[in-house]
Write a protein that holds these residues in place. Sequence first.
Motif, PDB file in Angstrom:
ATOM      1  N   GLU A 160      64.058  43.483  64.689  1.00  0.00           N
ATOM      2  CA  GLU A 160      64.489  42.517  65.727  1.00  0.00           C
ATOM      3  C   GLU A 160      65.694  43.045  66.489  1.00  0.00           C
ATOM      4  OE1 GLU A 160      67.319  39.737  67.200  1.00  0.00           O
ATOM      5  OE2 GLU A 160      67.449  40.206  65.055  1.00  0.00           O
ATOM      6  N   GLN A 161      66.664  43.604  65.786  1.00  0.00           N
ATOM      7  CA  GLN A 161      67.868  44.127  66.430  1.00  0.00           C
ATOM      8  C   GLN A 161      67.582  45.358  67.285  1.00  0.00           C
ATOM      9  OE1 GLN A 161      70.583  44.644  63.131  1.00  0.00           O
ATOM     10  NE2 GLN A 161      71.119  42.460  63.059  1.00  0.00           N
ATOM     11  N   ALA A 162      66.495  46.053  66.966  1.00  0.00           N
ATOM     12  CA  ALA A 162      66.106  47.235  67.754  1.00  0.00           C
ATOM     13  C   ALA A 162      65.161  46.876  68.892  1.00  0.00           C
ATOM     14  CB  ALA A 162      65.448  48.272  66.848  1.00  0.00           C
ATOM     15  N   GLY A 163      64.814  45.597  69.009  1.00  0.00           N
ATOM     16  CA  GLY A 163      63.911  45.161  70.066  1.00  0.00           C
ATOM     17  C   GLY A 163      62.456  45.466  69.789  1.00  0.00           C
ATOM     18  N   GLN A 164      62.115  45.673  68.504  1.00  0.00           N
ATOM     19  CA  GLN A 164      60.732  46.025  68.148  1.00  0.00           C
ATOM     20  C   GLN A 164      59.856  44.802  67.874  1.00  0.00           C
ATOM     21  OE1 GLN A 164      62.057  48.674  64.899  1.00  0.00           O
ATOM     22  NE2 GLN A 164      60.907  50.323  65.932  1.00  0.00           N
ATOM     23  N   VAL A 196      51.369  45.482  61.923  1.00  0.00           N
ATOM     24  CA  VAL A 196      51.853  45.547  63.305  1.00  0.00           C
ATOM     25  C   VAL A 196      51.699  46.940  63.911  1.00  0.00           C
ATOM     26  CG1 VAL A 196      53.486  43.659  62.963  1.00  0.00           C
ATOM     27  CG2 VAL A 196      54.267  46.015  62.591  1.00  0.00           C
ATOM     28  N   GLY A 197      51.432  47.924  63.054  1.00  0.00           N
ATOM     29  CA  GLY A 197      51.225  49.280  63.550  1.00  0.00           C
ATOM     30  C   GLY A 197      52.517  50.013  63.834  1.00  0.00           C
ATOM     31  N   LEU A 198      53.350  50.151  62.805  1.00  0.00           N
ATOM     32  CA  LEU A 198      54.606  50.884  62.958  1.00  0.00           C
ATOM     33  C   LEU A 198      54.858  51.730  61.723  1.00  0.00           C
ATOM     34  CD1 LEU A 198      57.161  51.076  64.914  1.00  0.00           C
ATOM     35  CD2 LEU A 198      58.285  49.642  63.194  1.00  0.00           C
ATOM     36  N   PRO A 213      55.743  48.615  67.907  1.00  0.00           N
ATOM     37  CA  PRO A 213      54.518  48.564  67.107  1.00  0.00           C
ATOM     38  C   PRO A 213      53.283  48.672  67.996  1.00  0.00           C
ATOM     39  CG  PRO A 213      56.059  46.891  66.366  1.00  0.00           C
ATOM     40  CD  PRO A 213      56.627  47.463  67.639  1.00  0.00           C
ATOM     41  N   SER A 214      52.244  49.268  67.464  1.00  0.00           N
ATOM     42  CA  SER A 214      51.058  49.575  68.286  1.00  0.00           C
ATOM     43  C   SER A 214      50.295  48.347  68.755  1.00  0.00           C
ATOM     44  CB  SER A 214      50.126  50.493  67.497  1.00  0.00           C
ATOM     45  OG  SER A 214      49.614  49.817  66.350  1.00  0.00           O
ATOM     46  N   ILE A 215      50.406  47.215  68.043  1.00  0.00           N
ATOM     47  CA  ILE A 215      49.632  46.040  68.457  1.00  0.00           C
ATOM     48  C   ILE A 215      50.275  45.352  69.668  1.00  0.00           C
ATOM     49  CG2 ILE A 215      48.739  45.651  66.125  1.00  0.00           C
ATOM     50  CD1 ILE A 215      50.616  43.215  65.936  1.00  0.00           C
ATOM     51  N   SER A 250      49.777  44.727  46.566  1.00  0.00           N
ATOM     52  CA  SER A 250      50.304  45.813  47.382  1.00  0.00           C
ATOM     53  C   SER A 250      51.744  45.516  47.782  1.00  0.00           C
ATOM     54  CB  SER A 250      49.423  46.008  48.626  1.00  0.00           C
ATOM     55  OG  SER A 250      49.254  44.770  49.292  1.00  0.00           O
ATOM     56  N   ASP A 251      52.360  46.467  48.483  1.00  0.00           N
ATOM     57  CA  ASP A 251      53.741  46.330  48.902  1.00  0.00           C
ATOM     58  C   ASP A 251      53.814  45.549  50.205  1.00  0.00           C
ATOM     59  OD1 ASP A 251      55.994  47.953  50.770  1.00  0.00           O
ATOM     60  OD2 ASP A 251      56.654  47.271  48.789  1.00  0.00           O
ATOM     61  N   LEU A 252      54.572  44.455  50.200  1.00  0.00           N
ATOM     62  CA  LEU A 252      54.595  43.552  51.349  1.00  0.00           C
ATOM     63  C   LEU A 252      55.139  44.232  52.597  1.00  0.00           C
ATOM     64  CD1 LEU A 252      53.986  40.628  52.179  1.00  0.00           C
ATOM     65  CD2 LEU A 252      56.355  40.064  51.620  1.00  0.00           C
ATOM     66  N   VAL A 253      56.187  45.025  52.451  1.00  0.00           N
ATOM     67  CA  VAL A 253      56.763  45.702  53.613  1.00  0.00           C
ATOM     68  C   VAL A 253      55.762  46.685  54.208  1.00  0.00           C
ATOM     69  CG1 VAL A 253      58.573  47.287  54.385  1.00  0.00           C
ATOM     70  CG2 VAL A 253      59.147  45.411  52.822  1.00  0.00           C
ATOM     71  N   SER A 254      55.134  47.455  53.350  1.00  0.00           N
ATOM     72  CA  SER A 254      54.136  48.421  53.830  1.00  0.00           C
ATOM     73  C   SER A 254      52.973  47.712  54.511  1.00  0.00           C
ATOM     74  CB  SER A 254      53.615  49.266  52.663  1.00  0.00           C
ATOM     75  OG  SER A 254      54.664  50.034  52.093  1.00  0.00           O
ATOM     76  N   ASP A 255      52.559  46.579  53.926  1.00  0.00           N
ATOM     77  CA  ASP A 255      51.458  45.804  54.501  1.00  0.00           C
ATOM     78  C   ASP A 255      51.833  45.261  55.875  1.00  0.00           C
ATOM     79  OD1 ASP A 255      49.911  46.286  52.278  1.00  0.00           O
ATOM     80  OD2 ASP A 255      50.481  44.413  51.282  1.00  0.00           O
ATOM     81  N   PHE A 256      53.083  44.800  55.996  1.00  0.00           N
ATOM     82  CA  PHE A 256      53.517  44.274  57.295  1.00  0.00           C
ATOM     83  C   PHE A 256      53.569  45.372  58.342  1.00  0.00           C
ATOM     84  CE2 PHE A 256      56.957  43.586  60.359  1.00  0.00           C
ATOM     85  CZ  PHE A 256      56.484  42.442  60.986  1.00  0.00           C
TER      86      PHE A 256
END
Length: 332
Positions: free
Chosen positions: A155-159, A306-308, A320-322, A296-302
Motif C-alpha cells: 500500500e505504501q509503495a502504491g502497489q 495478485v500476480g506479484l 501486480p499483474s492483475i 499453504s503459505d498465506l503470503v505466497s498465496d496472496f
Amino acid sequence: MAQNPNKKSTKNKATSASSSTRAPQNANARNRRRAAEEQAEREQAAVIAKERKQQTIIGIIVVAVVVVLVAIAGFSVWRANRPVSEATVQQSYDAAQAVKTKPSGANSRGGFLISKRGLDKKIAKAPTVEIYMDFLCPGCGSLNRTLDPTLTAMEQAGQINIEIYPSAFLDSLTTDQYSTRTASQVAYIAQNDPDHVIAFIANLFAEDFQPSESDYKAVSDATLQQLAVKSGVPSDVAKKSTDGTYKSWITKISAYTPLRKELWNISGSRKGQMTTPTVRINENYWDLVSIGSANSDLVSDFLKAVGLPESEIGTSGKLPSIGGTGKPIAIS
C-alpha cells in the motif's frame, strides 16, 4: 427378740414414696425425649421440604435455560439459512444510509479505501483488496498478523489499494460492546487520520493486545486512546475517537453486511453464510477456506493471487499483474 411392729410398715411407706417420686420424673423425661424427637422430626421434614423446593426451582431454571438456548440456537440456524430477499437487503441498506452521523470518507457499503495517495483516492491500475473484520475475531487477528506487513508495504509503495470494512458482530461475547466501540473508533480514525488507521488496526490485532473471544476482559476507552496514540494518531483525534461518534452507523452497516451474497462463503461448512475475516480482490471473492485447507503459505498465496513476485514487494512502479480490474489468479 421382740420385733418392732411399725418397722415393716415404715419400710413400705418409704418404698412407696420413692416409687411415687420416680414416676413423675420418668414421665417428664419421656415427655422431654418425645418432644425432642418430634422437634427433630419437624426440623428434618422442614429440611427435606426446603431441599425439594430448591430442587424444583433449580429444575425450573434449568428447563427455562434449555428452552432459551434451544430458541437461540434455532434462531441462529434460521437466520443463517433463511432466504434473503432483495427487498430485505434494500431495506437494510437504506437503514444504513439513513443514519444522520456517518463518515463522509466511507463508501455506501461501509468501507474506507486507503491508498498511498490518501483516503478515498484510488490508484486505478492497482488491485483493491477489501477486508471485512471484527476486532474481537481471532481469525481476523490471525489474518492481519500474517498478511498485514505485506499489505502495508504494498500500500505504501502504491502497489495496492486497501479497503477496510470495520464491523461489529461479536458484541454478545463482551461486557462493553467492544466490537462496536472499536469499529466506531477505527471509522473515526480512518475519517480523521487515514495515514495511521492501518497501523492502528495492526495494533488492535496485535497478539499481546487483542482480547480473548472466549475469556473476554473489559477494555477501557483510555486504553484504546493510548493504543491510537501509540499508532501515531494525534492525541486530540485519539481522545475523540472513543466518543462513539459512528456507533449507530456501525450497527446499521453490520446488519447490512452479512446480507450481501457476494460476501458469503463459497465452500466449507459455512458455505452460503458471511463470516469474518472476508477478503475480496477487485470485487472477486478470495476463498480463504480453500487456501487454508491446502495448508499453504498465506503470503505466497496472496502474491500469486495478485500476480506479484515476492522480490518486488514494496517496490514503487512494480504493479501486480492483475491490475485494477483482473480476477485473482487461482492456486494451481
